[in-house]
Structures are given as structure tokens and as C-alpha cells.
Design a protein around this motif. Structure first.
Motif, PDB file in Angstrom:
ATOM      1  N   LYS A   1       0.834  -1.206   0.000  1.00  0.00           N
ATOM      2  CA  LYS A   1       0.000   0.000   0.000  1.00  0.00           C
ATOM      3  C   LYS A   1       0.870   1.259   0.000  1.00  0.00           C
ATOM      4  O   LYS A   1       0.674   2.178  -0.797  1.00  0.00           O
ATOM      5  CB  LYS A   1      -0.864  -0.029   1.275  1.00  0.00           C
ATOM      6  N   VAL A   2       1.847   1.280   0.904  1.00  0.00           N
ATOM      7  CA  VAL A   2       2.725   2.453   1.033  1.00  0.00           C
ATOM      8  C   VAL A   2       3.568   2.614  -0.241  1.00  0.00           C
ATOM      9  O   VAL A   2       3.761   3.730  -0.735  1.00  0.00           O
ATOM     10  CB  VAL A   2       3.627   2.316   2.281  1.00  0.00           C
ATOM     11  N   ALA A   3       4.064   1.507  -0.778  1.00  0.00           N
ATOM     12  CA  ALA A   3       4.903   1.566  -1.983  1.00  0.00           C
ATOM     13  C   ALA A   3       4.119   2.147  -3.161  1.00  0.00           C
ATOM     14  O   ALA A   3       4.648   2.967  -3.928  1.00  0.00           O
ATOM     15  CB  ALA A   3       5.420   0.172  -2.328  1.00  0.00           C
ATOM     16  N   SER A   4       2.861   1.740  -3.293  1.00  0.00           N
ATOM     17  CA  SER A   4       2.041   2.268  -4.395  1.00  0.00           C
ATOM     18  C   SER A   4       1.862   3.770  -4.245  1.00  0.00           C
ATOM     19  O   SER A   4       1.935   4.523  -5.224  1.00  0.00           O
ATOM     20  CB  SER A   4       0.670   1.588  -4.410  1.00  0.00           C
ATOM     21  N   ASN A   5       1.644   4.209  -3.015  1.00  0.00           N
ATOM     22  CA  ASN A   5       1.500   5.644  -2.754  1.00  0.00           C
ATOM     23  C   ASN A   5       2.797   6.386  -3.076  1.00  0.00           C
ATOM     24  O   ASN A   5       2.779   7.473  -3.664  1.00  0.00           O
ATOM     25  CB  ASN A   5       1.096   5.845  -1.287  1.00  0.00           C
TER      26      ASN A   5
END
Ligand code: 5GP
Ligand code: ZN
Length: 135
Positions: A67-71
Motif C-alpha cells: 500500500k505504502v509503496a504504491s502511494n
């Protein structure tokens, strides 16, 4: 763990640059970042490393990292990204509370999160396989 810095950060007892939080995890910016945006996924419960952390918690940590990586990909426009997770001093672990590094990568960022390949023989590789499989 009374003296664990990441327990204190994860539970909010010590302030941090938090970029994600839920009931089980806090994601903070690393204070010695390899690159812009380098972050750490911290479980709120204390587990020293991959050997101690329960399967469902480590699975949750990877979900959070995704999730954080996509953001980050969207907001930081990074060109690539490494997930890194060190276990034990020999592997470079310096804080003995499980953490998953999220390291956004940029063309020519000057970092080298790589290893030097070796050249084992076919027999040596087979011997390693047999050792791992207990044959
Ligand atoms: P390890 O080498 O154990 O895999 O990674 C530990 C990481 O934690 C390092 O990248 C280091 O910069 C980071 N770190 C250590 N202490 C603190 C701290 O107090 N706050 C933050 N934000 N990062 C820390
Ligand atoms: Zn801890």
C-alpha cells in the motif's frame, strides 16, 4: 520490551514521521534514509526478527508495504523500489525489532542494494540443496 526504541516509536510513545498507521502497524520515515522516502514498516507488537514474527503478522507487514509503496510511486515518482528485511547482525540488522525497509529508488541515486555474485559449481549447488532439504 521496555528498552526497545522501535516498540516506543510504534506505540507512539516517541514521536516519528508517520506516513501510515493502523491497529497493528506504524510506517515511519527512516532517520538515516538511503534515499528520499526510505521508510520502515514496524509491527506494534515486539518480534525480534523473521524467525519470531508470526506468519499472519509478516503477511500483514507486506500488505502494508504494498500500500505504502504504491502511494510512494505516485507521490514521489520513484523509478523503482526495494523491499529489504535484515535478520541478525551478520545480515546487517541493527535494531532488534522486526522491520521491513521500503526504499524508493531513483535513476542514479548512488545507492547499491546489491550483492556480489559468486560462482559455485553444479555439485556445490546440489550439495546446498541437499543440505536444505535434509537429504
Ligand atoms: P537495520 O539495519 O536494523 O535493518 O535498520 C535499522 C534502520 O533503522 C536504519 O536504517 C536506521 O537508519 C533506522 N533507525 C534507527 N534508529 C532510528 C530511530 O530512532 N528513528 C528512525 N526513524 N529510524 C531509525
Ligand atoms: Zn520492540
Amino acid at each position: 520490551m521496555d528498552n526497545c526504541i522501535f516498540c516506543k516509536i510504534a506505540k507512539g510513545e516517541i514521536p516519528s514521521n508517520t506516513i501510515y498507521e493502523d491497529d497493528s502497524f506504524r510506517v515511519i520515515l527512516d532517520n538515516g534514509p538511503a534515499t528520499k522516502g526510505h521508510a520502515l514498516v514496524l509491527p506494534k507488537e515486539h518480534y525480534a526478527d523473521l524467525f519470531e514474527i508470526p506468519e499472519d503478522v509478516v503477511a500483514g507487514a507486506v500488505k502494508v508495504a504494498k500500500k505504502v509503496a504504491s502511494n510512494m510511486k505516485e507521490k514521489l515518482s520513484c523509478d523503482g523500489l526495494n523491499l529489504v528485511q535484515n535478520n541478525g547482525e551478520a545480515a546487517g540488522q541493527t535494531v532488534m525489532h522486526f522491520h521491513l525497509h521500503i526504499i524508493p529508488r531513483y535513476e542514479n541515486d548512488g545507492q547499491h542494494i546489491l550483492w556480489k555474485p559468486t560462482s559455485p559449481s553444479a555439485e556445490e549447488l546440489t550439495a546446498v540443496k541437499d543440505t536444505i532439504l535434509g537429504a
